[in-house]
Design an enzyme around this catalytic site. Structure first.
Site, PDB file in Angstrom:
ATOM      1  CB  CYS A  31      98.323  17.940 -75.624  1.00 43.18           C
ATOM      2  SG  CYS A  31      96.644  17.397 -75.946  1.00 43.18           S
ATOM      3  CB  CYS A  34      97.209  18.315 -79.023  1.00 42.84           C
ATOM      4  SG  CYS A  34      96.312  19.073 -77.653  1.00 42.84           S
TER       5      CYS A  34
END
Length: 102
Positions: A31, A34
């Site tokens: 991600c 993230c």
């Protein structure tokens, strides 16, 4: 304080039974957002005394993600006395998170 690797085996002990506020970052290795939040989470762990900080890899801990309604990542949840008090979804400003930890 370093960031704890949280999983289905230690989540109850480290988060739900904690007497301190606990910041939990639900993330995945693949991600992009993230990865943007990761250094911020690490900074908070180092700077804030008395706050426990941990990360849950949603790919490896899907039951936790489902239990806390994590529909998109990153999702950051602040727990207090084992109860979710504030949720941040997506890339979030560090100061906004710190306000919830005061």
């Amino acid at each position: 304080m370093s960031v704890l690797a949280l999983n289905e085996n230690n989540f109850e002990e480290e988060v739900l039974k904690s007497n301190n506020k606990v910041l939990v970052d639900f993330y995945a290795d693949w991600c992009g957002p993230c990865k943007m939040m990761s250094p911020i989470i690490d900074e908070i762990a180092e700077e804030k005394q008395g706050i426990k900080v941990g990360k849950v890899n949603v790919d490896n801990n899907q039951e936790l993600a489902i239990k806390y309604d994590v529909m998109s990542i990153p999702t950051i949840i602040v727990f207090e006395n084992g109860v979710p008090k504030k949720t941040f979804i997506g890339v979030t400003d560090k100061n906004e998170i710190l306000e919830q930890l005061s």
